[in-house]
Design a protein around this motif. Structure first.
Motif, PDB file in Angstrom:
ATOM      1  N   SER A  10       0.830  -1.212   0.000  1.00 50.13           N
ATOM      2  CA  SER A  10       0.000   0.000   0.000  1.00 50.13           C
ATOM      3  C   SER A  10       0.858   1.255   0.000  1.00 50.13           C
ATOM      4  O   SER A  10       0.562   2.223  -0.720  1.00 50.13           O
ATOM      5  CB  SER A  10      -0.926  -0.006   1.219  1.00 50.13           C
ATOM      6  OG  SER A  10      -1.803  -1.112   1.193  1.00 50.13           O
ATOM      7  N   LEU A  11       1.930   1.255   0.788  1.00 50.42           N
ATOM      8  CA  LEU A  11       2.821   2.421   0.833  1.00 50.42           C
ATOM      9  C   LEU A  11       3.502   2.643  -0.511  1.00 50.42           C
ATOM     10  O   LEU A  11       3.655   3.789  -0.962  1.00 50.42           O
ATOM     11  CB  LEU A  11       3.881   2.229   1.924  1.00 50.42           C
ATOM     12  CG  LEU A  11       3.389   2.287   3.378  1.00 50.42           C
ATOM     13  CD1 LEU A  11       4.512   1.935   4.332  1.00 50.42           C
ATOM     14  CD2 LEU A  11       2.829   3.673   3.704  1.00 50.42           C
ATOM     15  N   VAL A  12       3.896   1.538  -1.152  1.00 53.54           N
ATOM     16  CA  VAL A  12       4.557   1.642  -2.460  1.00 53.54           C
ATOM     17  C   VAL A  12       3.578   2.115  -3.529  1.00 53.54           C
ATOM     18  O   VAL A  12       3.879   2.994  -4.344  1.00 53.54           O
ATOM     19  CB  VAL A  12       5.177   0.284  -2.860  1.00 53.54           C
ATOM     20  CG1 VAL A  12       5.696   0.324  -4.297  1.00 53.54           C
ATOM     21  CG2 VAL A  12       6.309  -0.085  -1.906  1.00 53.54           C
ATOM     22  N   THR A  13       2.359   1.547  -3.516  1.00 49.71           N
ATOM     23  CA  THR A  13       1.373   1.841  -4.559  1.00 49.71           C
ATOM     24  C   THR A  13       0.743   3.221  -4.402  1.00 49.71           C
ATOM     25  O   THR A  13       0.622   3.969  -5.370  1.00 49.71           O
ATOM     26  CB  THR A  13       0.267   0.760  -4.544  1.00 49.71           C
ATOM     27  OG1 THR A  13       0.868  -0.530  -4.691  1.00 49.71           O
ATOM     28  CG2 THR A  13      -0.712   0.991  -5.683  1.00 49.71           C
ATOM     29  N   TRP A  14       0.340   3.562  -3.190  1.00 54.23           N
ATOM     30  CA  TRP A  14      -0.413   4.801  -2.979  1.00 54.23           C
ATOM     31  C   TRP A  14       0.469   6.022  -2.716  1.00 54.23           C
ATOM     32  O   TRP A  14       0.129   7.132  -3.119  1.00 54.23           O
ATOM     33  CB  TRP A  14      -1.379   4.629  -1.806  1.00 54.23           C
ATOM     34  CG  TRP A  14      -2.442   3.591  -2.051  1.00 54.23           C
ATOM     35  CD1 TRP A  14      -2.779   3.026  -3.254  1.00 54.23           C
ATOM     36  CD2 TRP A  14      -3.284   2.998  -1.067  1.00 54.23           C
ATOM     37  NE1 TRP A  14      -3.776   2.119  -3.092  1.00 54.23           N
ATOM     38  CE2 TRP A  14      -4.124   2.064  -1.744  1.00 54.23           C
ATOM     39  CE3 TRP A  14      -3.433   3.134   0.306  1.00 54.23           C
ATOM     40  CZ2 TRP A  14      -5.079   1.294  -1.096  1.00 54.23           C
ATOM     41  CZ3 TRP A  14      -4.381   2.365   0.960  1.00 54.23           C
ATOM     42  CH2 TRP A  14      -5.195   1.461   0.263  1.00 54.23           C
ATOM     43  N   PHE A  15       1.591   5.818  -2.045  1.00 52.93           N
ATOM     44  CA  PHE A  15       2.408   6.967  -1.635  1.00 52.93           C
ATOM     45  C   PHE A  15       3.771   7.002  -2.313  1.00 52.93           C
ATOM     46  O   PHE A  15       4.551   7.914  -2.062  1.00 52.93           O
ATOM     47  CB  PHE A  15       2.589   6.961  -0.116  1.00 52.93           C
ATOM     48  CG  PHE A  15       1.293   7.008   0.643  1.00 52.93           C
ATOM     49  CD1 PHE A  15       0.595   8.200   0.782  1.00 52.93           C
ATOM     50  CD2 PHE A  15       0.759   5.853   1.202  1.00 52.93           C
ATOM     51  CE1 PHE A  15      -0.598   8.248   1.487  1.00 52.93           C
ATOM     52  CE2 PHE A  15      -0.441   5.886   1.898  1.00 52.93           C
ATOM     53  CZ  PHE A  15      -1.126   7.093   2.029  1.00 52.93           C
TER      54      PHE A  15
END
Length: 234
Positions: free
Chosen positions: A123-128
């Motif tokens: 999620s951190l890689v994809t969204w932020f």
């Protein structure tokens, strides 16, 4: 230096060869991977292995992600072992302090388990746009700090299993970061997710043995004062 390395190598060999169950479980896991790879290459399709490691909703697609679910269970077992052992040791020595080694180990593994289950890193890689390398580096620094802080305690445990577990998980992360082989290829899936699963098998075995060892030590410390007092009364 050479003498220390020789001693460590000897200890690792003794630890691995001295426990038949460890060898059997690792051997069966490797045979499972070999069967999966052979089946995908000869009779099936590469997607079959991908489906086994697929991160799907088990309530809707229970046949997908079977090995991923096993990995999550294996992440959780060491936490359960440590928590149960801490509870037993507290019952044996109500006035004693909680074992920091078991407590911090359970806490650290719990963080990884939450990350795996809820896919926080993804999620951190994809969204932020957070770098995977940065996240892996933070985990690495934390692991090195943990090992350095408890190096003496770890040395008194069957650390060959912990070393095997860490090495296999590191290989899994390197394959993921360097994108070795094509995504979804059987070799890629087994190198990335298969090595992690085998590492978790060894991590689970390690904490099973360590927690048994620590509970037995706690019982021995409890019995020693009792035996001394009984001898004095005699």
């Amino acid at each position: 230096m050479a003498s220390a390395l020789s001693t460590i190598t000897k200890n690792i060999r003794q630890q691995l060869l001295g426990n038949r169950s460890v060898l059997w479980i690792n051997g069966l896991t490797l045979v499972l991977f070999l069967v999966l790879l052979t089946h995908a290459k000869v009779w099936g399709s590469p997607q079959e292995i991908e489906f086994l490691f697929h991160k799907a909703d088990p309530t809707k697609q229970p046949h997908l992600g079977f090995l991923t679910l096993i990995s999550n269970v294996l992440w959780g077992l060491p936490v359960a072992y440590c928590a149960f052992s801490l509870g037993l040791m507290k019952q044996i020595h109500p006035q004693g302090r909680l074992d920091r080694f078991l407590l911090l180990s359970a806490t650290g593994i719990s963080v990884i388990l939450i990350d795996e289950v809820y896919r926080i890193t993804i999620s951190l890689v994809t969204w932020f746009g957070v770098s995977k390398v940065l996240i892996a580096s933070l985990y690495g620094v934390a692991a090195l700090g943990y090992i350095f802080s408890f190096r003496k305690r770890i040395h008194s445990t069957p650390y060959a299993l912990l070393l095997a577990a860490i090495s296999l998980v590191v290989i899994s992360r390197v394959v993921d970061l360097l994108r070795i082989a094509a995504p979804g290829a059987p070799a890629r899936m087994l190198l990335e997710d298969g090595t992690k699963l085998l590492g978790l098998v060894n991590l689970t075995l390690y904490w099973w043995l360590v927690c048994q060892q620590e509970v037995l030590r706690s019982l021995q410390r409890y019995r020693q004062p009792t035996s001394v007092n009984a001898h004095q009364h005699l």
